[in-house]
Design a protein around this motif. Structure first.
Motif, PDB file in Angstrom:
ATOM      1  N   MET A  28      39.475  10.404  74.728  1.00  0.00           N
ATOM      2  CA  MET A  28      39.971  11.103  75.883  1.00  0.00           C
ATOM      3  C   MET A  28      41.570  11.618  75.745  1.00  0.00           C
ATOM      4  O   MET A  28      42.392  11.089  75.173  1.00  0.00           O
ATOM      5  CB  MET A  28      39.880  10.009  77.147  1.00  0.00           C
ATOM      6  CG  MET A  28      38.647   9.381  77.356  1.00  0.00           C
ATOM      7  SD  MET A  28      38.723   8.180  78.450  1.00  0.00           S
ATOM      8  CE  MET A  28      39.305   8.970  79.928  1.00  0.00           C
ATOM      9  N   THR A  29      41.862  12.666  76.542  1.00  0.00           N
ATOM     10  CA  THR A  29      43.181  13.360  76.530  1.00  0.00           C
ATOM     11  C   THR A  29      43.874  12.403  77.005  1.00  0.00           C
ATOM     12  O   THR A  29      44.043  11.689  78.123  1.00  0.00           O
ATOM     13  CB  THR A  29      42.983  14.810  77.278  1.00  0.00           C
ATOM     14  OG1 THR A  29      42.016  15.570  76.704  1.00  0.00           O
ATOM     15  CG2 THR A  29      44.383  15.278  77.242  1.00  0.00           C
ATOM     16  N   ARG A  30      45.262  12.195  76.437  1.00  0.00           N
ATOM     17  CA  ARG A  30      46.279  11.583  76.989  1.00  0.00           C
ATOM     18  C   ARG A  30      47.054  12.270  78.112  1.00  0.00           C
ATOM     19  O   ARG A  30      47.274  13.497  77.984  1.00  0.00           O
ATOM     20  CB  ARG A  30      47.122  10.841  75.980  1.00  0.00           C
ATOM     21  CG  ARG A  30      46.369   9.856  74.885  1.00  0.00           C
ATOM     22  CD  ARG A  30      47.406   9.600  73.610  1.00  0.00           C
ATOM     23  NE  ARG A  30      47.222  10.752  72.649  1.00  0.00           N
ATOM     24  CZ  ARG A  30      47.826  11.057  71.791  1.00  0.00           C
ATOM     25  NH1 ARG A  30      48.325   9.818  71.175  1.00  0.00           N
ATOM     26  NH2 ARG A  30      47.648  11.772  70.985  1.00  0.00           N
ATOM     27  N   ARG A  31      47.671  11.347  78.968  1.00  0.00           N
ATOM     28  CA  ARG A  31      48.268  12.197  80.109  1.00  0.00           C
ATOM     29  C   ARG A  31      49.966  12.063  80.035  1.00  0.00           C
ATOM     30  O   ARG A  31      50.158  10.798  79.962  1.00  0.00           O
ATOM     31  CB  ARG A  31      47.648  11.683  81.377  1.00  0.00           C
ATOM     32  CG  ARG A  31      46.370  11.950  81.646  1.00  0.00           C
ATOM     33  CD  ARG A  31      45.818  11.299  82.870  1.00  0.00           C
ATOM     34  NE  ARG A  31      46.296  11.978  83.981  1.00  0.00           N
ATOM     35  CZ  ARG A  31      46.276  11.591  85.238  1.00  0.00           C
ATOM     36  NH1 ARG A  31      45.634  10.151  85.478  1.00  0.00           N
ATOM     37  NH2 ARG A  31      46.472  11.783  86.231  1.00  0.00           N
ATOM     38  N   LEU A  32      50.581  12.972  80.348  1.00  0.00           N
ATOM     39  CA  LEU A  32      52.165  12.607  80.344  1.00  0.00           C
ATOM     40  C   LEU A  32      52.511  13.081  81.690  1.00  0.00           C
ATOM     41  O   LEU A  32      52.394  14.259  82.141  1.00  0.00           O
ATOM     42  CB  LEU A  32      52.880  13.545  79.274  1.00  0.00           C
ATOM     43  CG  LEU A  32      54.343  13.716  79.353  1.00  0.00           C
ATOM     44  CD1 LEU A  32      54.835  12.329  78.843  1.00  0.00           C
ATOM     45  CD2 LEU A  32      55.045  14.752  78.430  1.00  0.00           C
ATOM     46  N   LEU A  33      53.013  12.245  82.426  1.00  0.00           N
ATOM     47  CA  LEU A  33      53.758  12.664  83.606  1.00  0.00           C
ATOM     48  C   LEU A  33      55.140  13.005  83.265  1.00  0.00           C
ATOM     49  O   LEU A  33      56.199  12.216  82.879  1.00  0.00           O
ATOM     50  CB  LEU A  33      53.916  11.278  84.637  1.00  0.00           C
ATOM     51  CG  LEU A  33      54.687  11.417  85.995  1.00  0.00           C
ATOM     52  CD1 LEU A  33      54.142  12.372  86.612  1.00  0.00           C
ATOM     53  CD2 LEU A  33      54.804  10.127  86.648  1.00  0.00           C
ATOM     54  N   VAL A  34      55.595  14.150  83.730  1.00  0.00           N
ATOM     55  CA  VAL A  34      56.980  14.837  83.713  1.00  0.00           C
ATOM     56  C   VAL A  34      57.733  14.854  85.144  1.00  0.00           C
ATOM     57  O   VAL A  34      57.228  15.544  85.870  1.00  0.00           O
ATOM     58  CB  VAL A  34      57.115  15.951  83.140  1.00  0.00           C
ATOM     59  CG1 VAL A  34      58.578  16.827  82.898  1.00  0.00           C
ATOM     60  CG2 VAL A  34      56.455  16.274  81.818  1.00  0.00           C
ATOM     61  N   ILE A  35      58.839  14.093  85.148  1.00  0.00           N
ATOM     62  CA  ILE A  35      59.452  13.994  86.670  1.00  0.00           C
ATOM     63  C   ILE A  35      60.857  14.801  86.115  1.00  0.00           C
ATOM     64  O   ILE A  35      61.554  14.489  85.684  1.00  0.00           O
ATOM     65  CB  ILE A  35      59.845  12.614  86.686  1.00  0.00           C
ATOM     66  CG1 ILE A  35      58.605  11.861  86.986  1.00  0.00           C
ATOM     67  CG2 ILE A  35      60.665  12.684  88.059  1.00  0.00           C
ATOM     68  CD1 ILE A  35      58.869  10.169  87.084  1.00  0.00           C
ATOM     69  N   GLY A  36      60.800  16.004  87.232  1.00  0.00           N
ATOM     70  CA  GLY A  36      61.744  16.711  87.287  1.00  0.00           C
ATOM     71  C   GLY A  36      62.470  16.496  88.373  1.00  0.00           C
ATOM     72  O   GLY A  36      61.880  16.099  89.595  1.00  0.00           O
ATOM     73  N   HIS A  37      63.775  16.910  88.520  1.00  0.00           N
ATOM     74  CA  HIS A  37      64.523  16.581  89.878  1.00  0.00           C
ATOM     75  C   HIS A  37      65.117  17.742  90.698  1.00  0.00           C
ATOM     76  O   HIS A  37      65.414  17.767  91.634  1.00  0.00           O
ATOM     77  CB  HIS A  37      65.734  15.423  89.464  1.00  0.00           C
ATOM     78  CG  HIS A  37      65.153  14.120  88.850  1.00  0.00           C
ATOM     79  ND1 HIS A  37      65.496  14.160  87.492  1.00  0.00           N
ATOM     80  CD2 HIS A  37      64.850  13.296  89.280  1.00  0.00           C
ATOM     81  CE1 HIS A  37      64.790  12.785  87.135  1.00  0.00           C
ATOM     82  NE2 HIS A  37      64.657  12.196  88.284  1.00  0.00           N
ATOM     83  N   ASP A  38      65.354  18.784  89.857  1.00  0.00           N
ATOM     84  CA  ASP A  38      65.887  20.101  90.587  1.00  0.00           C
ATOM     85  C   ASP A  38      65.380  21.264  89.916  1.00  0.00           C
ATOM     86  O   ASP A  38      64.727  21.012  88.740  1.00  0.00           O
ATOM     87  CB  ASP A  38      67.393  20.131  90.708  1.00  0.00           C
ATOM     88  CG  ASP A  38      68.242  20.311  89.382  1.00  0.00           C
ATOM     89  OD1 ASP A  38      67.906  21.394  88.896  1.00  0.00           O
ATOM     90  OD2 ASP A  38      68.985  19.613  89.245  1.00  0.00           O
TER      91      ASP A  38
END
Length: 232
Positions: free
Chosen positions: A1-11
């Motif tokens: 299964m494909t792994r998932r990366l959450l990217v949190i940007g702020h502006d």
């Protein structure tokens, strides 16, 4: 299964650049969220519903133009802090860059405060092989790592990187190139740099001299995070 990366940007000026690219090369599907929209930059106290970090295989937290301890962003810093603690408790690896690194420190018992030595432009960092070298910086705050963290990078201005369980925090910006920094300069950075004693023309040319090496060095840093920190 494909792994998932959450990217949190702020502006709107923050980008994951070559760091995100290496995650993709390592087989991660990228899912990004942006906390403060462009029309709220001057009034950033938004309410934001963060995703559940436990639904992801890793989290990448980017920089921001605000201080993590500022009341103006407390409305979303508090839930983001809880996200980082939830990820840590669940064993989800988190990589924090600049503001993201400061958030990791603040979330896990360290602290963040104004730095007596702001860093703008490239500076030398000593540390483990993946961290050591010249990196682009732009910060006037610095973190004090949590007491149980291991410092893996530092210079005379501030601690520059620490590892805590499956968390990696760095104070520098491994993801940016000269085009990104030019965007910062065009968005008020010229005045900011000059007010802190830096020549913006010298800064951008020095950053540009690093551009050719950024993809390889960013890749090495992501590999260090995934192969050594995230598996600890």
């Amino acid at each position: 299964m494909t792994r998932r990366l959450l990217v949190i940007g702020h502006d709107y000026l923050e980008t994951a650049g070559s760091i995100e690219g290496r995650f993709a090369e390592r087989g991660y599907a990228i899912e990004s969220v942006r906390v403060v929209p462009a029309d709220r930059i001057d009034d950033p106290g938004v309410d934001f519903d963060f995703p559940d970090p436990r639904e992801y295989d890793a989290v990448l937290v980017l920089g921001a133009r605000w201080s993590s301890y500022s009341d103006t962003v407390a409305s979303w810093v508090k839930p983001e802090t809880e996200l980082l603690r939830s990820a840590d408790e669940a064993g989800v690896p988190v990589f924090g860059i600049c503001f993201g690194g400061q958030m990791l420190a603040q979330a896990h018992g360290g602290s963040v405060a104004a730095s007596p030595v702001p860093e703008i432009g490239p500076s030398v960092v000593a540390g483990v092989p993946a961290v050591a070298g010249v990196w682009t910086q732009w910060h006037s705050d610095r973190f004090t790592p949590p007491h149980d963290a291991t410092v893996v990078g530092a210079n005379g201005a501030a601690p520059q990187a620490f590892v805590l369980r499956r968390n990696l925090a760095v104070q520098f910006h491994p993801e940016v190139d000269a085009d990104n920094v030019q965007g910062w300069l065009d968005d008020g950075g010229v005045e900011d740099a000059r007010s802190r004693g830096f020549d913006p023309d010298v800064v951008i040319e020095h950053v540009r001299s690093l551009d050719a090496d950024i993809p390889a060095r960013a890749a090495a840093l992501v590999d260090y995070f995934l192969d050594e920190v995230a598996t600890s």
